[in-house]
Design an enzyme around this catalytic site. Structure first.
Site, short mmCIF file in Angstrom:
data_model
loop_
_atom_site.label_atom_id
_atom_site.label_comp_id
_atom_site.label_asym_id
_atom_site.label_seq_id
_atom_site.Cartn_x
_atom_site.Cartn_y
_atom_site.Cartn_z
N CYS A 70 0.85 -1.19 0.00
CA CYS A 70 0.00 0.00 0.00
C CYS A 70 0.89 1.24 0.00
O CYS A 70 1.75 1.37 0.87
CB CYS A 70 -0.90 -0.01 1.24
SG CYS A 70 -1.89 1.49 1.47
N CYS A 177 -0.81 3.92 -7.00
CA CYS A 177 -1.62 3.28 -5.97
C CYS A 177 -1.69 1.81 -6.36
O CYS A 177 -1.93 1.47 -7.52
CB CYS A 177 -3.02 3.88 -5.91
SG CYS A 177 -4.20 2.96 -4.87
#
Length: 268
Positions: A70, A177
């Site tokens: 992440c 992302c």
């Protein structure tokens, strides 16, 4: 060998699939936080506390390495995670692939969450690795959330909105992302301009998986026997199974099976 991965949701899937392809014989532990997601809107302190809990749940299974799959958690919680777990458990963060994108020399864009776009962290990476290269930061409103829920209509709308903000002359898109790597080809189709060279997409999953192996002194062995390799799924500290939206993506389906499949490289 056992590799753990953590994220708020299914953004860890690309890195988990990359590990599976490099080392089909590795046991995998994936730890996410459906009770607390999304992490992006949370304060850094709150996000860090949740990340530490998710990491602790994974560490309880005694992995050899932990991948923070992440970008947002890597920005805010990586120092705390390393302080808690290293040196006993190597912790590998996820950094947007700005350096390899800049090495191409052409104008490129970084698709990232609105919270990351324009942040001091991302601007610092641009200044360090892309000085002199034209870079456009594109906020992708709602894309990570749409990918998390495998909402095709919302994914298409979010990609179209981000593509409209992307200059037509870009040669490369950095997927800033981890969720975006799950829809890399849909992003490519939306940004690719007719008559221009093939668009290059840079994700982080492959590099992160390779770094995890290096940290524990292992080499890629894509031909390794996958018989007996296990997958443990932890949902906000509870053992469970892959959430239904994960199975909408090739990476999730790969984890559900045991036999590896050929790699797909979004950066090509």
């Amino acid at each position: 060998m056992k590799i753990a991965l953590m994220d708020s949701g299914i953004g860890l899937l690309p890195a988990a699939a990359a590990v599976r392809r490099l080392r089909p014989d590795a046991d995998l532990v994936i730890s996410s936080d459906p009770d607390g997601m999304p992490w992006g809107p949370r304060t850094p302190q709150d996000l860090t506390e949740r990340a530490l809990a998710v990491a602790a749940a994974a560490a309880a299974h005694a992995p050899d390495a932990l991948i923070v799959g992440c970008n947002t958690a890597s920005v805010h919680a990586l120092p705390a995670l390393r302080a808690l777990l290293e040196p006993g458990l190597p912790v590998i963060g996820t950094v947007p692939a700005i350096k390899p994108a800049a090495s191409g020399g052409g104008p490129f864009t970084i698709w990232a969450t609105p919270a990351t776009t324009g942040s001091p962290y991302q601007r610092g990476l641009i200044e360090e690795f892309a000085d002199g290269v034209t870079v456009t930061e594109v906020p992708c409103w709602g894309l990570a959330e749409a990918v998390e829920h495998a909402d095709d209509a919302a994914i298409d709308a979010a990609i179209a909105a981000a593509a409209a903000l992307t200059p037509e002359d870009v040669t490369t898109v950095v997927l800033g992302c981890t969720h975006y790597e799950l829809v890399a080809e849909r992003i490519r189709a939306a940004v690719q301009q007719p008559g221009r060279p093939p668009l290059v997409l840079h994700g982080s999953a492959g590099a992160v998986a390779a770094q995890a192996l290096r940290r524990i002194g292992e080499l890629p062995k894509p031909e390794a026997d996958w018989t007996g390799a296990t997958l443990t799924v932890i949902l906000s500290g509870r053992e469970g199974s892959l959430p239904a939206p994960a199975l909408a993506y090739a990476e999730g389906s790969l984890l559900r099976t045991t036999a590896p499949v050929p790699a797909v490289h979004p950066e090509q």
